[in-house]
Motif scaffolding. Sequence first.
Motif, PDB file in Angstrom:
ATOM      1  N   SER A 268      -5.740 -44.487 -31.003  1.00  0.00           N
ATOM      2  CA  SER A 268      -5.207 -43.365 -31.771  1.00  0.00           C
ATOM      3  C   SER A 268      -5.761 -42.087 -31.153  1.00  0.00           C
ATOM      4  O   SER A 268      -6.815 -42.105 -30.516  1.00  0.00           O
ATOM      5  CB  SER A 268      -5.604 -43.456 -33.251  1.00  0.00           C
ATOM      6  OG  SER A 268      -7.003 -43.319 -33.396  1.00  0.00           O
ATOM      7  N   ALA A 269      -5.043 -40.998 -31.326  1.00  0.00           N
ATOM      8  CA  ALA A 269      -5.463 -39.724 -30.732  1.00  0.00           C
ATOM      9  C   ALA A 269      -5.097 -38.586 -31.664  1.00  0.00           C
ATOM     10  O   ALA A 269      -4.122 -38.663 -32.419  1.00  0.00           O
ATOM     11  CB  ALA A 269      -4.793 -39.526 -29.380  1.00  0.00           C
ATOM     12  N   ARG A 270      -5.909 -37.530 -31.574  1.00  0.00           N
ATOM     13  CA  ARG A 270      -5.590 -36.307 -32.312  1.00  0.00           C
ATOM     14  C   ARG A 270      -6.207 -35.126 -31.580  1.00  0.00           C
ATOM     15  O   ARG A 270      -7.216 -35.256 -30.888  1.00  0.00           O
ATOM     16  CB  ARG A 270      -6.053 -36.376 -33.761  1.00  0.00           C
ATOM     17  CG  ARG A 270      -7.531 -36.387 -33.954  1.00  0.00           C
ATOM     18  CD  ARG A 270      -7.902 -36.521 -35.432  1.00  0.00           C
ATOM     19  NE  ARG A 270      -9.327 -36.614 -35.594  1.00  0.00           N
ATOM     20  CZ  ARG A 270     -10.062 -37.709 -35.446  1.00  0.00           C
ATOM     21  NH1 ARG A 270      -9.469 -38.847 -35.133  1.00  0.00           N
ATOM     22  NH2 ARG A 270     -11.360 -37.690 -35.606  1.00  0.00           N
ATOM     23  N   ILE A 271      -5.563 -33.989 -31.732  1.00  0.00           N
ATOM     24  CA  ILE A 271      -6.095 -32.725 -31.222  1.00  0.00           C
ATOM     25  C   ILE A 271      -6.190 -31.782 -32.407  1.00  0.00           C
ATOM     26  O   ILE A 271      -5.198 -31.567 -33.119  1.00  0.00           O
ATOM     27  CB  ILE A 271      -5.205 -32.125 -30.113  1.00  0.00           C
ATOM     28  CG1 ILE A 271      -5.176 -33.049 -28.889  1.00  0.00           C
ATOM     29  CG2 ILE A 271      -5.696 -30.729 -29.735  1.00  0.00           C
ATOM     30  CD1 ILE A 271      -4.273 -32.574 -27.757  1.00  0.00           C
ATOM     31  N   LEU A 272      -7.401 -31.238 -32.611  1.00  0.00           N
ATOM     32  CA  LEU A 272      -7.649 -30.334 -33.728  1.00  0.00           C
ATOM     33  C   LEU A 272      -7.956 -28.932 -33.237  1.00  0.00           C
ATOM     34  O   LEU A 272      -8.641 -28.758 -32.225  1.00  0.00           O
ATOM     35  CB  LEU A 272      -8.830 -30.828 -34.569  1.00  0.00           C
ATOM     36  CG  LEU A 272      -8.700 -32.207 -35.204  1.00  0.00           C
ATOM     37  CD1 LEU A 272      -9.968 -32.544 -35.985  1.00  0.00           C
ATOM     38  CD2 LEU A 272      -7.479 -32.299 -36.095  1.00  0.00           C
ATOM     39  N   ARG A 273      -7.460 -27.949 -33.982  1.00  0.00           N
ATOM     40  CA  ARG A 273      -7.820 -26.551 -33.761  1.00  0.00           C
ATOM     41  C   ARG A 273      -9.190 -26.292 -34.373  1.00  0.00           C
ATOM     42  O   ARG A 273      -9.687 -27.099 -35.160  1.00  0.00           O
ATOM     43  CB  ARG A 273      -6.793 -25.624 -34.426  1.00  0.00           C
ATOM     44  CG  ARG A 273      -5.403 -25.718 -33.867  1.00  0.00           C
ATOM     45  CD  ARG A 273      -4.483 -24.648 -34.382  1.00  0.00           C
ATOM     46  NE  ARG A 273      -4.599 -24.326 -35.801  1.00  0.00           N
ATOM     47  CZ  ARG A 273      -3.596 -23.960 -36.572  1.00  0.00           C
ATOM     48  NH1 ARG A 273      -2.382 -23.848 -36.081  1.00  0.00           N
ATOM     49  NH2 ARG A 273      -3.776 -23.674 -37.846  1.00  0.00           N
ATOM     50  N   PRO A 274      -9.780 -25.123 -34.074  1.00  0.00           N
ATOM     51  CA  PRO A 274     -11.074 -24.791 -34.681  1.00  0.00           C
ATOM     52  C   PRO A 274     -11.051 -24.762 -36.210  1.00  0.00           C
ATOM     53  O   PRO A 274     -12.062 -25.046 -36.851  1.00  0.00           O
ATOM     54  CB  PRO A 274     -11.401 -23.409 -34.115  1.00  0.00           C
ATOM     55  CG  PRO A 274     -10.654 -23.343 -32.836  1.00  0.00           C
ATOM     56  CD  PRO A 274      -9.392 -24.139 -33.060  1.00  0.00           C
ATOM     57  N   ASP A 275      -9.887 -24.449 -36.801  1.00  0.00           N
ATOM     58  CA  ASP A 275      -9.795 -24.405 -38.268  1.00  0.00           C
ATOM     59  C   ASP A 275      -9.539 -25.784 -38.884  1.00  0.00           C
ATOM     60  O   ASP A 275      -9.357 -25.903 -40.090  1.00  0.00           O
ATOM     61  CB  ASP A 275      -8.720 -23.414 -38.717  1.00  0.00           C
ATOM     62  CG  ASP A 275      -7.307 -23.816 -38.302  1.00  0.00           C
ATOM     63  OD1 ASP A 275      -7.111 -24.905 -37.701  1.00  0.00           O
ATOM     64  OD2 ASP A 275      -6.372 -23.030 -38.564  1.00  0.00           O
ATOM     65  N   GLY A 276      -9.526 -26.834 -38.051  1.00  0.00           N
ATOM     66  CA  GLY A 276      -9.334 -28.199 -38.536  1.00  0.00           C
ATOM     67  C   GLY A 276      -7.896 -28.659 -38.598  1.00  0.00           C
ATOM     68  O   GLY A 276      -7.630 -29.834 -38.859  1.00  0.00           O
ATOM     69  N   GLU A 277      -6.946 -27.759 -38.369  1.00  0.00           N
ATOM     70  CA  GLU A 277      -5.530 -28.147 -38.370  1.00  0.00           C
ATOM     71  C   GLU A 277      -5.249 -29.070 -37.181  1.00  0.00           C
ATOM     72  O   GLU A 277      -5.735 -28.853 -36.072  1.00  0.00           O
ATOM     73  CB  GLU A 277      -4.623 -26.918 -38.280  1.00  0.00           C
ATOM     74  CG  GLU A 277      -4.539 -26.131 -39.552  1.00  0.00           C
ATOM     75  CD  GLU A 277      -3.729 -26.831 -40.629  1.00  0.00           C
ATOM     76  OE1 GLU A 277      -2.706 -27.472 -40.313  1.00  0.00           O
ATOM     77  OE2 GLU A 277      -4.139 -26.722 -41.795  1.00  0.00           O
ATOM     78  N   CYS A 278      -4.420 -30.082 -37.412  1.00  0.00           N
ATOM     79  CA  CYS A 278      -4.083 -31.063 -36.385  1.00  0.00           C
ATOM     80  C   CYS A 278      -2.853 -30.600 -35.599  1.00  0.00           C
ATOM     81  O   CYS A 278      -1.799 -30.343 -36.189  1.00  0.00           O
ATOM     82  CB  CYS A 278      -3.810 -32.408 -37.034  1.00  0.00           C
ATOM     83  SG  CYS A 278      -3.475 -33.727 -35.852  1.00  0.00           S
ATOM     84  N   CYS A 279      -3.002 -30.491 -34.282  1.00  0.00           N
ATOM     85  CA  CYS A 279      -1.910 -30.055 -33.397  1.00  0.00           C
ATOM     86  C   CYS A 279      -1.164 -31.231 -32.771  1.00  0.00           C
ATOM     87  O   CYS A 279      -0.012 -31.110 -32.404  1.00  0.00           O
ATOM     88  CB  CYS A 279      -2.460 -29.206 -32.253  1.00  0.00           C
ATOM     89  SG  CYS A 279      -3.386 -27.804 -32.785  1.00  0.00           S
ATOM     90  N   LEU A 280      -1.877 -32.340 -32.574  1.00  0.00           N
ATOM     91  CA  LEU A 280      -1.272 -33.553 -32.023  1.00  0.00           C
ATOM     92  C   LEU A 280      -1.891 -34.717 -32.767  1.00  0.00           C
ATOM     93  O   LEU A 280      -3.106 -34.790 -32.932  1.00  0.00           O
ATOM     94  CB  LEU A 280      -1.554 -33.697 -30.529  1.00  0.00           C
ATOM     95  CG  LEU A 280      -1.040 -34.979 -29.855  1.00  0.00           C
ATOM     96  CD1 LEU A 280      -0.676 -34.710 -28.406  1.00  0.00           C
ATOM     97  CD2 LEU A 280      -2.034 -36.128 -29.917  1.00  0.00           C
ATOM     98  N   GLN A 281      -1.023 -35.614 -33.204  1.00  0.00           N
ATOM     99  CA  GLN A 281      -1.471 -36.839 -33.856  1.00  0.00           C
ATOM    100  C   GLN A 281      -0.609 -37.951 -33.308  1.00  0.00           C
ATOM    101  O   GLN A 281       0.614 -37.805 -33.213  1.00  0.00           O
ATOM    102  CB  GLN A 281      -1.290 -36.721 -35.365  1.00  0.00           C
ATOM    103  CG  GLN A 281      -1.755 -37.903 -36.147  1.00  0.00           C
ATOM    104  CD  GLN A 281      -1.621 -37.653 -37.641  1.00  0.00           C
ATOM    105  OE1 GLN A 281      -1.278 -36.562 -38.088  1.00  0.00           O
ATOM    106  NE2 GLN A 281      -1.897 -38.673 -38.418  1.00  0.00           N
ATOM    107  N   GLY A 282      -1.242 -39.053 -32.895  1.00  0.00           N
ATOM    108  CA  GLY A 282      -0.431 -40.120 -32.357  1.00  0.00           C
ATOM    109  C   GLY A 282      -1.210 -41.365 -32.013  1.00  0.00           C
ATOM    110  O   GLY A 282      -2.394 -41.502 -32.331  1.00  0.00           O
TER     111      GLY A 282
END
Length: 139
Positions: free
Chosen positions: A114-128
């Motif tokens: 599984s993968a995710r990319i988070l912004r500094p504010d914790g919002e998820c930009c990529l989930q997969g």
Amino acid sequence: MSELTFNLPEDTDAEPCEQVFMLQQEDFDRFARLSGDHNPIHTDPGFSAQTPFGRTVSHGMLLFSALRGLLEERYPGARLLSQSLMFPAPAYADEALTLTVERQHQQGNRLGLSARILRPDGECCLQGSCELALTEARP
């Protein structure tokens, strides 16, 4: 027949694997030239300022490219068999993004992640998620 072994990083106990990276407007522009996706939301700061995002946003597949690079670094020679991606929030230039990859399962030479990319504010930009075919280890 002897048991097969597969190339895995020596630090597999260090999961999840994290990498922090930052994209810049120049990266968005280069990706647009390479991909042919010249949507002004990615490349035109003036246009983007008038949108709800307020500034340019990364191409989703540019984010995936960062993930793919980490996979190659961590699992050299592994083939990407499948991927499933969502881009729930925008990623902006000049923000530190945190990419996290976690092992979900392994069966033989197939590894599910599984993968995710988070912004500094914790919002998820990529989930997969993705599945890799690992290369056979050589003695």
